[in-house]
Design an enzyme around this catalytic site. Structure first.
Site, PDB file in Angstrom:
ATOM      1  N   GLU A  83       0.848  -1.194   0.000  1.00  0.00           N
ATOM      2  CA  GLU A  83       0.000   0.000   0.000  1.00  0.00           C
ATOM      3  C   GLU A  83       0.885   1.246   0.000  1.00  0.00           C
ATOM      4  OE1 GLU A  83      -3.809  -0.491   2.470  1.00  0.00           O
ATOM      5  OE2 GLU A  83      -2.434  -1.920   3.383  1.00  0.00           O
TER       6      GLU A  83
ATOM      7  N   GLU B 188       6.461   0.290   6.002  1.00  0.00           N
ATOM      8  CA  GLU B 188       5.012   0.382   6.168  1.00  0.00           C
ATOM      9  C   GLU B 188       4.264   0.193   4.857  1.00  0.00           C
ATOM     10  OE1 GLU B 188       2.885   1.159   9.152  1.00  0.00           O
ATOM     11  OE2 GLU B 188       4.665   0.024   9.688  1.00  0.00           O
TER      12      GLU B 188
END
Length: 453
Positions: free
Chosen positions: A315, A324
């Site tokens: 993402e 992340e």
């Protein structure tokens, strides 16, 4: 600290060797914070046809995604956004939410759970905290009125931050103030309705160079819990047993535990320990095998655990360090980053590079300040309050309607506020310390219309 002893990782990781006493399952979290993702219908068809995955967890109740999974048989956990939770305490609103978001899909799509918020118990928001259990109760009552309560359970997810400590599994306990006010009534509700306690457990965020093998289920020196004398061969077992000990301390050791999220990044910053596609493959494959093997944990032997791997896709719109944005097992074009052993037929592929340069390369010399991935959300809220109160720091972008308000998370807002303070004060490393919750990165955390200075 756990004392080390010599132990070999059992060969019982083979998933077919032992049948557990409890039903497990393999799932994925299905996040959508990316610029380009395949159509949900293609995702649902691929998971049903080509993988052994039997459930997905959504971070909302997107009707397009729910319709896509109709007829697949795959269980779907939907999530009520944190901002909606206080309103769910009203039975009238809960009934309307079920009528609009669940009932239209319940016959065709296997909606297995409704999760009331995500990691609400570690949010620095008293109103949100105190409304959590009433919201769960109202939602359960609303489902019963349809009636859907027998097939759809109501729960919520927790980070390990809800515990005061995980260093000694047998000493696990809930944080002071949460144990009686939040955890006890929540666990009572879960027991009464047959729903599980759902935990997001990430050995990656606690790993060091010395504990990498321990975190990855490899042969390692092992660890002994000084309180119980039990031996641990991997970090995930220790984390789950700490949760179990906290629950048992309140008299709820019989409530089932589900691993709502766990995972490992395939790429990251140079300073992040253990990032890489081969390590991510090893962790996820071994976690799936171990939790489904029936071996259990030292405090919960002879059982299997349901587990959802974070996440289905990389993402690229998520804030924070490079890691992340690289937890996905698949890229946006549905090609695998690595094979975690979830295909119905074996896959062969080359792992991607362990270290990664962001697609939008940062200008030479640019630096930003972002929160550490495992930073406590209460500490991050304090960082926001501090940074936004300083002269020359304008936090309008993270207020409602601002360009960086979405996603409405403490981590995302803290990244913006901490970086503003860091930039306004000359980009000194000590201006990104924030009580050891911040870290300097050379990867531009900007996303969509949200631009970091």
């Amino acid at each position: 600290m756990l004392a080390t002893v010599s132990i070999l990782l059992p060969t019982l990781l083979q998933i077919s060797l032992i049948k557990g006493a409890d039903a497990g399952g393999i799932g994925f979290t299905y996040g959508t914070r990316a610029t380009t993702l395949p159509p949900p219908a293609d995702v649902a068809r691929f998971l049903a046809r080509d993988t052994v995955v039997d459930r997905v967890r959504l971070y909302d109740a997107d009707p397009l995604v729910l319709r896509a999974f109709a007829g697949t048989g795959i269980g779907v956990d939907v999530t009520v956004p944190n901002g909606v939770v206080p309103r769910l305490a009203s039975l009238t609103f809960a009934r309307r939410w079920v009528r609009e978001n669940v009932a239209p899909h319940a016959r065709a799509t296997n909606i297995s759970r409704i999760l009331v918020g995500n990691e609400v118990t570690t949010e620095a928001n008293r109103t949100l905290l105190l409304s959590l259990v009433p919201a769960m109760q109202s939602l359960h009552a609303a489902l019963a009125a349809v009636p859907l309560h027998r097939g759809i359970k109501v729960s919520t997810t927790h980070s390990l931050g809800v515990l005061a400590t995980t260093a000694q599994p047998s000493a696990g306990r809930f944080r002071d103030g949460y144990d009686t006010a939040i955890a006890r009534p929540l666990l009572s509700f879960l027991r009464a309705t047959g729903a599980p306690f759902m935990v997001n457990a990430y050995p990656f965020y606690g790993v060091t160079a010395d504990t990498l093998d321990y975190a990855l289920f490899r042969v390692n020196a092992g660890a002994t819990d000084d309180g119980s004398g039990l031996v641990y061969s991997n970090m995930l077992d220790a984390q789950l047993d700490a949760v179990h000990s906290a629950m048992r301390r309140l008299g709820f050791g019989d409530v089932d535990i589900v691993v709502a999220e766990t995972g490992w990044p395939s790429a990251g910053e140079d300073w992040e320990v253990g990032v890489g596609a081969d390590l991510a493959r090893d962790y996820n494959k071994n976690a799936i095998r171990h939790l489904g093997s029936g071996v259990g944990t030292p405090l919960m032997p002879n059982r299997t655990f349901e587990v959802s791997i974070f996440s289905l896709f990389d993402e690229n719109l998520k804030p924070g360090p490079v890691s992340e944005r690289n937890f996905g097992l698949f890229r946006a074009d549905m090609t695998p980053v690595y094979d975690a052993g979830i295909f119905t037929a074996p896959e062969t592929m080359e792992p991607v590079s362990a270290k990664m340069t962001p697609a939008a390369a940062a200008a030479a010399g640019r630096r930003w300040c972002v929160p550490k991935p495992a930073a406590d959300e209460m500490a991050l809220q304090e960082n926001i309050d501090f940074a936004c109160a300083q002269e020359g720091v304008d936090c309008g972008a993270i207020r409602p309607g601002g360009s960086c308000y979405e996603p409405d998370t403490v981590q995302g807002h803290a990244a913006y506020a901490m970086n503003l303070y860091f930039q306004a004060n000359g980009q000194h490393a000590f201006d990104c310390d924030f009580g050891q919750t911040g870290v300097v990165t050379t990867a531009d955390p900007s996303y969509g219309g949200c631009k970091f200075m």
